[in-house]
Design an enzyme around this catalytic site. Structure first.
Site, PDB file in Angstrom:
ATOM      1  N   ASP A   1      29.778  51.106  41.119  1.00 24.22           N
ATOM      2  CA  ASP A   1      31.136  50.569  41.136  1.00 24.22           C
ATOM      3  C   ASP A   1      31.244  49.654  42.357  1.00 24.22           C
ATOM      4  O   ASP A   1      31.214  50.117  43.503  1.00 24.22           O
ATOM      5  CB  ASP A   1      32.144  51.708  41.234  1.00 24.22           C
TER       6      ASP A   1
ATOM      7  N   TYR B   1      44.324  38.103  40.807  1.00 23.65           N
ATOM      8  CA  TYR B   1      43.072  37.483  40.369  1.00 23.65           C
ATOM      9  C   TYR B   1      42.924  36.071  40.932  1.00 23.65           C
ATOM     10  O   TYR B   1      41.872  35.713  41.478  1.00 23.65           O
ATOM     11  CB  TYR B   1      43.023  37.450  38.846  1.00 23.65           C
TER      12      TYR B   1
ATOM     13  N   LYS C   1      39.942  34.676  43.555  1.00 23.53           N
ATOM     14  CA  LYS C   1      38.991  33.599  43.288  1.00 23.53           C
ATOM     15  C   LYS C   1      39.124  32.467  44.309  1.00 23.53           C
ATOM     16  O   LYS C   1      38.136  31.841  44.694  1.00 23.53           O
ATOM     17  CB  LYS C   1      39.161  33.078  41.864  1.00 23.53           C
TER      18      LYS C   1
END
Length: 248
Positions: free
Chosen positions: A48, A136, A140
């Site tokens: 993980d 998200y 990025k």
């Protein structure tokens, strides 16, 4: 020169799987890293990457197949979380997997003090926000500046660090599913279609190879022209006005 030892995270599916297959087709030895078992790579490490000890996978990969020549950080998560539903745990989980893990794995690779290439998988979301993806998009954008920071600090050690930023790519991912309506909306680009995992993989292989030996700190956008603009809008006006044409 082949065979190289290539570590690919997120190798159980999607872009990561395509990248792993592309390197294997060249004759490279690939170690896949993923939270899911069942990888088809020559070697596999189940882990993980949200764990704070995620960088241990580099040491495990070295034990399996020797020093690492190429690291591809393709693993990432993309939950849909509107701001009204955002929690600290949801935010942190995305940053841990999408940003912290690539940086820590790169640091672990650098400890070997030998030439290598790192390619991070970014996204068009790094430059364009969208509903439900604040965590998200932020991850990025952070990954792209982290790519540049790592490139600057590690160039003296012979380690090149670059990123590939895909547009919408059809991967049919059980980890990051999307609706048909969403896919239709985000796949609009000048080329007129969604990308393919193999097209992203080809860019990764090039950046990791000798042909890109003078390339570091770069973000290669493989997005069908989506970053360049859109061909979906009509002309904003049908003729030139008097003042617009004055003097001509």
């Amino acid at each position: 020169m082949s065979p190289r030892h290539v570590v690919v995270t997120g190798a159980a599916g999607g872009i990561g799987l395509a990248v792993a297959e592309a390197f294997a087709a060249r004759g490279d030895v690939v170690t896949g890293v993923d939270a899911r078992a069942g990888m088809t790579t020559a070697h596999a490490v189940v882990a993980d990457l949200g764990d704070e000890r995620c960088a241990d996978v580099i040491e495990q990969a070295v034990r399996l197949a020797g020093p690492v020549d190429v690291l591809v950080n393709a693993a990432g998560i993309y939950p849909a979380t509107p701001l009204a539903a955002m929690t600290a745990a949801a935010w942190d989980r995305v940053q841990q997997v999408n940003v912290r893990a690539p940086v820590l794995l790169t640091v672990a690779l650098a400890h070997a003090d030998r030439p290598a290439a790192v390619v991070n998988i970014s996204s068009g979301a790094a430059t364009r926000a969208r509903p439900g993806a604040a965590h998200y998009c932020t991850s990025k954008a952070a990954l792209e500046i982290a790519t540049k920071a790592c490139a600057v600090e590690l160039a003296g050690r012979g380690i090149r660090v670059n990123a590939v930023a895909p547009g919408f790519v059809e991967v049919d991912s059980p980890v990051n599913p999307v609706t048909e309506a969403y896919a239709a909306a985000v796949s609009a680009n000048p080329v007129g279609r969604a990308g393919r995992p193999a097209e992203v993989a080809a860019a990764v292989v090039w950046l990791a190879g000798d042909e890109a030996g003078f390339v570091t700190g770069a973000v290669l956008r493989v997005d069908g022209g989506a970053t360049a603009g859109t061909a979906e809008l009509p002309l904003h006006h049908t003729h030139t006005t008097a003042l617009q044409g004055a003097g001509h």
